[in-house]
Design an enzyme around this catalytic site. Structure first.
Site, PDB file in Angstrom:
ATOM      1  N   GLY A  53       0.476  -0.859  -0.393  1.00  0.00           N
ATOM      2  CA  GLY A  53       0.066  -0.370   0.253  1.00  0.00           C
ATOM      3  C   GLY A  53       1.122   1.453  -0.059  1.00  0.00           C
ATOM      4  N   CYS A  85       6.186  -5.619   0.648  1.00  0.00           N
ATOM      5  CA  CYS A  85       6.228  -3.824   0.046  1.00  0.00           C
ATOM      6  C   CYS A  85       6.287  -2.261   0.901  1.00  0.00           C
ATOM      7  CB  CYS A  85       4.834  -3.973  -0.758  1.00  0.00           C
ATOM      8  SG  CYS A  85       5.505  -2.389  -2.512  1.00  0.00           S
ATOM      9  N   HIS A 179       5.026  -8.683  -4.386  1.00  0.00           N
ATOM     10  CA  HIS A 179       3.418  -8.894  -3.464  1.00  0.00           C
ATOM     11  C   HIS A 179       2.717 -10.424  -4.012  1.00  0.00           C
ATOM     12  CE1 HIS A 179       2.147  -4.421  -2.885  1.00  0.00           C
ATOM     13  NE2 HIS A 179       3.088  -4.033  -3.672  1.00  0.00           N
ATOM     14  N   GLU A 181       0.918 -11.848  -3.008  1.00  0.00           N
ATOM     15  CA  GLU A 181      -0.947 -11.541  -2.477  1.00  0.00           C
ATOM     16  C   GLU A 181      -1.433 -11.341  -4.235  1.00  0.00           C
ATOM     17  OE1 GLU A 181      -0.071  -7.437  -1.885  1.00  0.00           O
ATOM     18  OE2 GLU A 181       0.559  -9.658  -1.712  1.00  0.00           O
TER      19      GLU A 181
END
Length: 197
Positions: A53, A85, A179, A181
C-alpha cells in the site's frame, strides 16, 4: 485453530486475506483470516500480515488506531509477521527516504530504500528464485522498496531477483519487496503460515 490477521488499514488487504485462506486450505489447516483494524482484534492472533500500500498512510493509521506498539510487542515476542512491499518498509529497522512523521515497527534488521523502483508506471513482473521451492515464483513489483543492506547475520535471504536479494527472513519475520498476494501462487503464504502452526 490458526488465526491470521491482515492489517486492514490501507493496501492489498482483501488479496492477502484470500491468499491466506487458500494457503491454509492447501496446508490442510483449519483457521480463519481476519481484517485487523483495532488492538482488541490482536487477541488470539497466530500470525500477522502487513500488506503493500502506501507506507506513509499505513504508518499514520497504525499510530492513530493504536496498532503500532502492540504489533511491535507481538513481533518482539516471536509472533510470525510478514510484510510485503510497504509492509516490508513498516518492518524495517532503517528506511531511506522516510518522511519525518513516519514511524516504523523497526523489527527487521534491514535497511530499505522507499520507492526505489520509481513511479507506478515503472512497476514490473519478473521470475523470482526462492530458497524453499525449486520452481520460479511470479514476482510482482509495484513502486517497490529495495533491500539495500542486511544489518546482521540473523537476517537470511529467501528470495532473489537475478543476483539481488528481494526477500528476507529473520526468526519470526519475513520481509518481501514484491506482492505474492497479487498472484495465484500461494507458496510464499504457505511458507510463512507454516511458522504459525
Amino acid at each position: 485453530m490458526v488465526r491470521v490477521g491482515v492489517i486492514g488499514l490501507q493496501g492489498d488487504v482483501s488479496e492477502h486475506i484470500e491468499a491466506s485462506k487458500k494457503a491454509l486450505e492447501n496446508l490442510g489447516v483449519t483457521g480463519e483470516v481476519v481484517w485487523l483494524r483495532k488492538p482488541e482484534q490482536l487477541e488470539g492472533i497466530s500470525a500477522i500480515i502487513i500488506p503493500g500500500g502506501e507506507s506513509t498512510t499505513i504508518s499514520r493509521l497504525m499510530l492513530k488506531n493504536g496498532l503500532l506498539e502492540p504489533v511491535r510487542k507481538l513481533g518482539e515476542d516471536g509472533l510470525p509477521i510478514m510484510g510485503t512491499c510497504a509492509g516490508l518498509i513498516m518492518l524495517s529497522k532503517e528506511v531511506i527516504g522516510a518522511t519525518p512523521e513516519q514511524r516504523f515497527l523497526e523489527l527487521l534488521d534491514v535497511r530499505v530504500n522507499r520507492n526505489a523502483y520509481g513511479r507506478q508506471v515503472d512497476s514490473f513482473e519478473a521470475p523470482i528464485r526462492l530458497t524453499f521451492s525449486d520452481e520460479p515464483f511470479p514476482g510482482v513489483f509495484i513502486r517497490a522498496p529495495r533491500i539495500v543492506e542486511l544489518l546482521n547475520d540473523k537476517v537470511r535471504p529467501i528470495a532473489w531477483l537475478g543476483d539481488r536479494v528481494v526477500g528476507v527472513e529473520a526468526d519470526n519475520l519475513i520481509g518481501l519487496e514484491f506482492h505474492p498476494e497479487l498472484t495465484d501462487d500461494t507458496r510464499v503464504h504457505e511458507y510463512f503460515l507454516r511458522n504459525a502452526l
